[in-house]
Design an enzyme around this catalytic site. Structure first.
Site: not given
Length: 421
Positions: A339, A392
């Site tokens: 993006t 994560h």
């Protein structure tokens, strides 16, 4: 007689919203002609009529949520001449209950909305008004008597704009409202309440879902764009002449991301229950801003495409997005997203993961800043902050930092990028 049903949209989409009726009761429709536009979570879909004929009845109003397989309209045989509104001065004759039921089914109101007139007052003027489903719904919400609404339609049909215009007119001074109780919230004319579009609701829900269901972290770095901009400047005219497409920044970043995904495969993965799905393909989503919100069409197999092919495909997908021509197949199955908030002037931001993907790269505006070349030398360089948001649960900090560092190194040394790709 043929029923217009909500078609199969996509594996993950089970419902949509009536965005706009392209035909109204009494309109002639040809086989294969569009009759309604549906807004789904990702794209707008135009539904065709499988039979030629005349629209007999609309069973859902604009703004209504409808499910796949639901009947939303009926097309039957006829001349296509629109029914004129019944004369208001003419009082209906007393008839037997069966005759009244038949009259209700054949009335213009039943054809327009599928609703039954009030049993207590079947001769109500409002029940004899021809109005679009959206106009009738808006009038109910605003408490407006349809018989009092003026319309410029030559057939006397009330449209949404007529109801809105009527609602914006000041109320007669002779009519005084009862004082509101202290418990009622005071209406503030400075606040305009608008219903969120289906796509905006979907964006909001999915962004919130990502934040709640992933362990998202973001790591940052900055890229010296000097060498890449110099290479682009040297080659842009030759590139356009040879490929008939401009050489932009996105192809460089797409190829850099593809090379980094090969080295760090967990960045190109996703969680499925207790399993980790490692994707052996490189389908890169390129976020595109439209009036309805952000969409992410996919550039497929970026490891097999050269710079020109990537630039051309990005341009085609961006145009389809702006023209509302994207198909669901253009937006499904991506493995990573890029993006670029820099086109709007963003200096730094934290991008949010796209769906079930493990990571997203955020590009930002290029800003000339003083950079220390060594202990004694400082130069003004075109610099870009980049951000990698990642899940994560899948990606360790070491891999996320290494991935972003590799993207940085490849952009700062574009000749290496050509060798990598």
């Amino acid at each position: 007689m043929a029923e217009i049903k909500v078609p199969e949209l996509a594996e993950s989409i089970t419902e949509g919203t009536i965005a706009q009726w392209l035909k109204q009761p009494g309109d002639t429709v040809e086989k294969g002609e569009f009759i309604v536009e549906l807004e789904t979570d990702k794209v707008n879909v135009e539904v065709i009529s499988e039979e030629a004929g005349v629209v007999q009845e609309l069973l859902a109003a604009e703004g209504d949520t409808v499910e796949v397989g639901q009947v939303i309209a009926v097309v039957g045989e006829g001349s296509g001449q629109k029914a004129a509104p019944a004369p208001k001065q003419e009082e209906p004759k007393q008839e037997e209950p069966n005759a009244k039921a038949q009259q209700t089914e054949d009335s213009p109101v039943a054809e327009t909305t599928g609703e039954q007139p009030s049993v207590s007052d079947p001769s109500s003027p409002e029940d004899r008004i021809i109005a679009s489903p959206a106009a009738r719904k808006l009038a109910r919400e605003k408490g407006i008597d349809l018989s009092a609404v003026q319309t410029a339609d030559p057939l006397g049909r009330v449209r949404v704009q007529d109801v809105e215009a009527h609602g914006s007119q000041p109320a007669p001074q002779a009519k005084q409202e009862a004082p509101k109780s202290a418990a009622q919230p005071q209406q503030d004319d400075r606040i305009v309440r608008e219903k969120m579009s289906r796509r905006r609701q979907t964006i909001a829900n999915r962004l919130l879902e990502v934040r709640q269901n992933t362990a998202m972290l973001t790591t940052f770095n900055e890229i010296d764009m000097t060498n890449m901009m110099a290479l682009r400047s040297r080659k842009k005219d030759e590139f356009v002449e040879k490929n008939d497409v401009k050489l932009g920044f996105m192809s460089f970043f797409t190829k850099a991301v593809t090379a980094a995904l090969k080295k760090y495969p967990n960045v190109n993965a996703e969680i499925d229950g207790n399993d980790l799905l490692l994707k052996k393909f490189y389908d890169i989503g390129i976020a595109v801003s439209t009036e309805e919100g952000l969409v992410v069409p996919i550039v497929r197999d970026t490891d097999r495409k050269n710079f020109a092919e990537i630039e051309r495909e990005i341009g085609e997908l961006a145009k389809k997005a702006r023209d509302k021509k994207l198909q669901l197949s253009d937006m499904t199955g991506g493995s990573f997203t890029i993006t670029n908030g820099g086109v709007f002037g963003s200096l730094m931001s934290t991008p949010i993961l796209n769906g079930s993907q493990a990571a997203i790269l955020g590009m930002h505006t290029i800003q000339h800043r003083p950079i220390a070349i060594d202990k004694e030398t400082m130069e003004i360089r075109p610099m870009m902050y980049v951000a990698l948001s990642y899940d994560h649960r899948i990606i360790d900090g070491k891999d996320s930092v290494g991935f972003l560092k590799m993207v940085k190194d490849l952009i700062e040394n574009p000749e290496d990028l050509l060798l990598e790709s």
